[in-house]
Design a protein around this motif. Sequence first.
Motif, PDB file in Angstrom:
ATOM      1  N   ASP A   2       0.825  -1.209   0.000  1.00 52.22           N
ATOM      2  CA  ASP A   2       0.000   0.000   0.000  1.00 52.22           C
ATOM      3  C   ASP A   2       0.858   1.257   0.000  1.00 52.22           C
ATOM      4  O   ASP A   2       0.567   2.211  -0.724  1.00 52.22           O
ATOM      5  N   GLN A   3       1.918   1.272   0.791  1.00 49.82           N
ATOM      6  CA  GLN A   3       2.805   2.434   0.845  1.00 49.82           C
ATOM      7  C   GLN A   3       3.519   2.658  -0.485  1.00 49.82           C
ATOM      8  O   GLN A   3       3.712   3.798  -0.911  1.00 49.82           O
ATOM      9  N   MET A   4       3.903   1.568  -1.151  1.00 46.72           N
ATOM     10  CA  MET A   4       4.543   1.707  -2.459  1.00 46.72           C
ATOM     11  C   MET A   4       3.562   2.279  -3.476  1.00 46.72           C
ATOM     12  O   MET A   4       3.920   3.166  -4.254  1.00 46.72           O
ATOM     13  N   VAL A   5       2.332   1.770  -3.476  1.00 47.24           N
ATOM     14  CA  VAL A   5       1.325   2.268  -4.412  1.00 47.24           C
ATOM     15  C   VAL A   5       1.064   3.749  -4.158  1.00 47.24           C
ATOM     16  O   VAL A   5       1.042   4.558  -5.095  1.00 47.24           O
ATOM     17  N   ILE A   6       0.923   4.124  -2.905  1.00 50.13           N
ATOM     18  CA  ILE A   6       0.699   5.533  -2.556  1.00 50.13           C
ATOM     19  C   ILE A   6       1.900   6.382  -2.968  1.00 50.13           C
ATOM     20  O   ILE A   6       1.757   7.450  -3.560  1.00 50.13           O
ATOM     21  N   GLY A   7       3.100   5.896  -2.664  1.00 55.15           N
ATOM     22  CA  GLY A   7       4.323   6.632  -2.999  1.00 55.15           C
ATOM     23  C   GLY A   7       4.500   6.848  -4.494  1.00 55.15           C
ATOM     24  O   GLY A   7       5.081   7.840  -4.926  1.00 55.15           O
ATOM     25  N   GLN A   8       3.989   5.909  -5.287  1.00 51.25           N
ATOM     26  CA  GLN A   8       4.075   6.022  -6.743  1.00 51.25           C
ATOM     27  C   GLN A   8       2.783   6.571  -7.344  1.00 51.25           C
ATOM     28  O   GLN A   8       2.623   6.592  -8.566  1.00 51.25           O
ATOM     29  N   LEU A   9       1.882   7.013  -6.497  1.00 53.10           N
ATOM     30  CA  LEU A   9       0.594   7.567  -6.931  1.00 53.10           C
ATOM     31  C   LEU A   9      -0.179   6.600  -7.819  1.00 53.10           C
ATOM     32  O   LEU A   9      -0.884   7.003  -8.745  1.00 53.10           O
ATOM     33  N   GLY A  10       0.004   5.300  -7.566  1.00 52.56           N
ATOM     34  CA  GLY A  10      -0.689   4.275  -8.334  1.00 52.56           C
ATOM     35  C   GLY A  10      -0.161   4.083  -9.736  1.00 52.56           C
ATOM     36  O   GLY A  10      -0.785   3.421 -10.559  1.00 52.56           O
ATOM     37  N   CYS A  11       0.999   4.672 -10.013  1.00 51.98           N
ATOM     38  CA  CYS A  11       1.558   4.657 -11.365  1.00 51.98           C
ATOM     39  C   CYS A  11       2.806   3.788 -11.456  1.00 51.98           C
ATOM     40  O   CYS A  11       3.489   3.537 -10.464  1.00 51.98           O
ATOM     41  N   CYS A  12       3.124   3.389 -12.669  1.00 51.68           N
ATOM     42  CA  CYS A  12       4.346   2.642 -12.955  1.00 51.68           C
ATOM     43  C   CYS A  12       5.558   3.517 -12.661  1.00 51.68           C
ATOM     44  O   CYS A  12       5.585   4.700 -13.024  1.00 51.68           O
ATOM     45  N   ALA A  13       6.560   2.944 -12.019  1.00 51.82           N
ATOM     46  CA  ALA A  13       7.769   3.689 -11.657  1.00 51.82           C
ATOM     47  C   ALA A  13       8.606   4.087 -12.873  1.00 51.82           C
ATOM     48  O   ALA A  13       9.463   4.958 -12.776  1.00 51.82           O
TER      49      ALA A  13
ATOM     50  N   CYS B 275       7.196   4.320 -16.607  1.00 46.69           N
ATOM     51  CA  CYS B 275       6.478   5.101 -17.625  1.00 46.69           C
ATOM     52  C   CYS B 275       5.491   6.102 -17.047  1.00 46.69           C
ATOM     53  O   CYS B 275       5.045   7.000 -17.748  1.00 46.69           O
ATOM     54  N   GLY B 276       5.145   5.940 -15.777  1.00 45.49           N
ATOM     55  CA  GLY B 276       4.238   6.885 -15.146  1.00 45.49           C
ATOM     56  C   GLY B 276       2.769   6.658 -15.443  1.00 45.49           C
ATOM     57  O   GLY B 276       1.920   7.410 -14.987  1.00 45.49           O
ATOM     58  N   GLU B 277       2.453   5.632 -16.225  1.00 43.67           N
ATOM     59  CA  GLU B 277       1.055   5.303 -16.511  1.00 43.67           C
ATOM     60  C   GLU B 277       0.401   4.713 -15.274  1.00 43.67           C
ATOM     61  O   GLU B 277       1.071   4.151 -14.408  1.00 43.67           O
TER      62      GLU B 277
ATOM     63  N   PRO C 268      -1.778   1.856 -14.585  1.00 48.14           N
ATOM     64  CA  PRO C 268      -2.399   0.655 -15.135  1.00 48.14           C
ATOM     65  C   PRO C 268      -3.411   0.043 -14.168  1.00 48.14           C
ATOM     66  O   PRO C 268      -3.475   0.413 -12.992  1.00 48.14           O
ATOM     67  N   LEU C 269      -4.185  -0.896 -14.669  1.00 50.45           N
ATOM     68  CA  LEU C 269      -5.110  -1.622 -13.812  1.00 50.45           C
ATOM     69  C   LEU C 269      -4.360  -2.548 -12.855  1.00 50.45           C
ATOM     70  O   LEU C 269      -4.850  -2.871 -11.788  1.00 50.45           O
ATOM     71  N   GLU C 270      -3.167  -2.958 -13.266  1.00 49.79           N
ATOM     72  CA  GLU C 270      -2.398  -3.915 -12.477  1.00 49.79           C
ATOM     73  C   GLU C 270      -0.941  -3.461 -12.396  1.00 49.79           C
ATOM     74  O   GLU C 270      -0.352  -3.090 -13.407  1.00 49.79           O
ATOM     75  N   LEU C 271      -0.377  -3.502 -11.208  1.00 52.12           N
ATOM     76  CA  LEU C 271       1.044  -3.207 -11.011  1.00 52.12           C
ATOM     77  C   LEU C 271       1.754  -4.496 -10.587  1.00 52.12           C
ATOM     78  O   LEU C 271       1.166  -5.342  -9.916  1.00 52.12           O
ATOM     79  N   HIS C 272       3.009  -4.612 -10.990  1.00 51.46           N
ATOM     80  CA  HIS C 272       3.816  -5.791 -10.673  1.00 51.46           C
ATOM     81  C   HIS C 272       5.005  -5.376  -9.819  1.00 51.46           C
ATOM     82  O   HIS C 272       5.580  -4.305 -10.027  1.00 51.46           O
ATOM     83  N   ILE C 273       5.376  -6.236  -8.912  1.00 46.62           N
ATOM     84  CA  ILE C 273       6.544  -5.975  -8.073  1.00 46.62           C
ATOM     85  C   ILE C 273       7.791  -6.199  -8.918  1.00 46.62           C
ATOM     86  O   ILE C 273       7.999  -7.280  -9.472  1.00 46.62           O
ATOM     87  N   ASP C 274       8.607  -5.173  -9.029  1.00 45.00           N
ATOM     88  CA  ASP C 274       9.889  -5.283  -9.728  1.00 45.00           C
ATOM     89  C   ASP C 274      10.969  -5.500  -8.690  1.00 45.00           C
ATOM     90  O   ASP C 274      10.976  -4.863  -7.636  1.00 45.00           O
TER      91      ASP C 274
ATOM     92  N   GLY D 230      10.523  -1.423  -7.071  1.00 46.54           N
ATOM     93  CA  GLY D 230       9.333  -0.600  -7.244  1.00 46.54           C
ATOM     94  C   GLY D 230       8.225  -1.403  -7.878  1.00 46.54           C
ATOM     95  O   GLY D 230       8.300  -2.626  -7.986  1.00 46.54           O
ATOM     96  N   LEU D 231       7.194  -0.698  -8.316  1.00 50.10           N
ATOM     97  CA  LEU D 231       6.040  -1.310  -8.961  1.00 50.10           C
ATOM     98  C   LEU D 231       5.985  -0.842 -10.406  1.00 50.10           C
ATOM     99  O   LEU D 231       6.151   0.347 -10.691  1.00 50.10           O
ATOM    100  N   LEU D 232       5.761  -1.799 -11.303  1.00 50.51           N
ATOM    101  CA  LEU D 232       5.777  -1.509 -12.733  1.00 50.51           C
ATOM    102  C   LEU D 232       4.525  -2.021 -13.415  1.00 50.51           C
ATOM    103  O   LEU D 232       3.925  -3.010 -12.983  1.00 50.51           O
ATOM    104  N   CYS D 233       4.168  -1.387 -14.527  1.00 48.99           N
ATOM    105  CA  CYS D 233       3.104  -1.900 -15.377  1.00 48.99           C
ATOM    106  C   CYS D 233       3.632  -3.154 -16.087  1.00 48.99           C
ATOM    107  O   CYS D 233       4.838  -3.430 -16.091  1.00 48.99           O
ATOM    108  N   THR D 234       2.740  -3.877 -16.699  1.00 51.17           N
ATOM    109  CA  THR D 234       3.128  -5.114 -17.378  1.00 51.17           C
ATOM    110  C   THR D 234       4.165  -4.860 -18.464  1.00 51.17           C
ATOM    111  O   THR D 234       5.164  -5.582 -18.566  1.00 51.17           O
ATOM    112  N   ASN D 235       3.953  -3.832 -19.291  1.00 48.14           N
ATOM    113  CA  ASN D 235       4.888  -3.572 -20.392  1.00 48.14           C
ATOM    114  C   ASN D 235       6.290  -3.251 -19.888  1.00 48.14           C
ATOM    115  O   ASN D 235       7.280  -3.779 -20.410  1.00 48.14           O
TER     116      ASN D 235
END
Length: 78
Positions: free
Chosen positions: A9-20, A22-24, A26-32, A42-47
């Motif tokens: 939750d803290q990571m999602v909040i810290g990244q404003l729900g965005c990929c670390a 591309c900044g998009e 996404p509906l789903e974030l992945h642990i990098d 961090g958390l990344l989008c699938t792409n």
Amino acid sequence: YGLTLDDWDQMVIGQLGCCAICGEAPLELHIDHCHETDVVRGLLCTNCNNGLGRFADDPARLRAAADYIEKYRRDSAA
């Protein structure tokens, strides 16, 4: 990777729900994570997550790819 739900939750909040990368938002974030140390980065989008994996987390390959794309753009604009 040892993350608690609060860590997530803290990571999602810290990244404003965005990929670390591309900044998009996404509906789903992945642990990098670093494949050598398992340290979470961090958390990344699938792409972006797949892209890093396909470049084997190698900064030199990623820089070479960026240089290649930029060269093509410069050459195309000329």
